[in-house]
Design an enzyme around this catalytic site. Sequence first.
Site, mmCIF file in Angstrom:
data_model
loop_
_atom_site.group_PDB
_atom_site.id
_atom_site.type_symbol
_atom_site.label_atom_id
_atom_site.label_comp_id
_atom_site.label_asym_id
_atom_site.label_seq_id
_atom_site.Cartn_x
_atom_site.Cartn_y
_atom_site.Cartn_z
ATOM 1 N N GLY A 32 0.786 -1.176 -0.004
ATOM 2 C CA GLY A 32 -0.041 0.077 -0.075
ATOM 3 C C GLY A 32 0.844 1.189 -0.119
ATOM 4 O O GLY A 32 2.198 1.124 0.160
ATOM 5 N N LEU A 33 0.208 2.286 -0.045
ATOM 6 C CA LEU A 33 1.043 3.490 -0.087
ATOM 7 C C LEU A 33 1.647 3.976 1.043
ATOM 8 O O LEU A 33 1.324 3.548 2.221
ATOM 9 C CB LEU A 33 0.200 4.817 -0.395
ATOM 10 C CG LEU A 33 -0.678 4.604 -1.890
ATOM 11 C CD1 LEU A 33 -1.634 5.843 -1.987
ATOM 12 C CD2 LEU A 33 0.289 4.853 -3.064
ATOM 13 N N SER A 34 2.702 4.856 0.933
ATOM 14 C CA SER A 34 3.330 5.320 2.222
ATOM 15 C C SER A 34 2.271 6.096 3.143
ATOM 16 O O SER A 34 1.441 6.977 2.807
ATOM 17 C CB SER A 34 4.589 6.353 1.777
ATOM 18 O OG SER A 34 5.213 6.949 2.906
ATOM 19 N N SER A 36 -0.190 4.668 4.483
ATOM 20 C CA SER A 36 -1.652 3.701 4.486
ATOM 21 C C SER A 36 -1.959 2.902 5.655
ATOM 22 O O SER A 36 -2.930 2.400 6.077
ATOM 23 C CB SER A 36 -1.699 2.650 3.223
ATOM 24 O OG SER A 36 -0.700 1.908 3.518
ATOM 25 N N GLY A 37 -0.774 2.728 6.685
ATOM 26 C CA GLY A 37 -0.969 2.228 7.775
ATOM 27 C C GLY A 37 -0.417 0.589 7.681
ATOM 28 O O GLY A 37 -0.703 -0.338 8.690
ATOM 29 N N LYS A 38 0.452 0.430 6.912
ATOM 30 C CA LYS A 38 1.146 -1.084 6.763
ATOM 31 C C LYS A 38 2.001 -1.334 7.896
ATOM 32 O O LYS A 38 1.849 -2.505 8.776
ATOM 33 C CB LYS A 38 2.131 -1.148 5.475
ATOM 34 C CG LYS A 38 1.392 -0.948 4.227
ATOM 35 C CD LYS A 38 2.238 -0.646 2.812
ATOM 36 C CE LYS A 38 3.387 0.018 3.194
ATOM 37 N NZ LYS A 38 3.122 1.186 3.030
ATOM 38 N N SER A 39 2.745 -0.446 8.387
ATOM 39 C CA SER A 39 3.771 -0.808 9.394
ATOM 40 C C SER A 39 2.886 -0.643 10.828
ATOM 41 O O SER A 39 3.078 -1.994 11.628
ATOM 42 C CB SER A 39 4.500 0.381 9.929
ATOM 43 O OG SER A 39 5.463 0.414 8.503
ATOM 44 N N SER A 106 5.897 -1.701 -2.215
ATOM 45 C CA SER A 106 5.810 -2.695 -3.492
ATOM 46 C C SER A 106 4.890 -2.300 -4.529
ATOM 47 O O SER A 106 3.724 -3.073 -4.721
ATOM 48 C CB SER A 106 5.570 -4.047 -2.778
ATOM 49 O OG SER A 106 4.625 -4.066 -2.091
#
EC number: 2.7.1.25
Length: 206
Positions: A32-34, A36-39, A106
């Site tokens: 997902g975008l920077s 977006s909440g991935k981390s 990615s």
Amino acid sequence: MTKTIFPFDSQISYEQRKEAMMQEPRLIWLTGLSGSGKSTLALRLEHYFFFKHFKVFILDGDNMRSGLCSDLGFSEEDRKENLRRVGEVSKLMLDAGLTVICAFISPSGEDRSAIKNIVGEQRFIEVYVNCTVEVCEERDVKGLYAKARKGLIPNFTGVSAPYDPPALPDVEVHTAEETVEESMYKIIKLVEPAISLQTLQAYYCI
């Protein structure tokens, strides 16, 4: 089924490693975008599964680029190589019986497919952390989007470089509309049955 080959003629089979770890190794790939909440989700997932007695480990840009990928820059070629190395490291960790959580922008579907091929399709779970550029930019405490819009960060995904969203992710969360808990529930609902062995379930029913 992916055939796992260990070097040095190991006398320990992949099935034996899974039994020892009491889990089905999986790569949980958050894209997902920077901003977006991935981390955030990766850290919460690691905490959840660790305290459910699964063997998990996070790979992200910080722990990869501070060591194994410290020689790489941020050109398109170097970013592709960074992800390739992440895929190869993930494969080794899966072969050892671990479950791996990866949080990487990615942006290219081609790169994500390449990683799936490296680790094996059955062991790859793609999580699309869907969030609009506008919301990601509002959350950006590091000011990366502002720098990108000023041209200070070239090829910044969502601003000056495209993001290719997954067409058919295994699970999709919408972090602008959902709470962290709601997004977590959707991911856990899919992942936990996939990594649970019957022996593990029986163990905790004793």
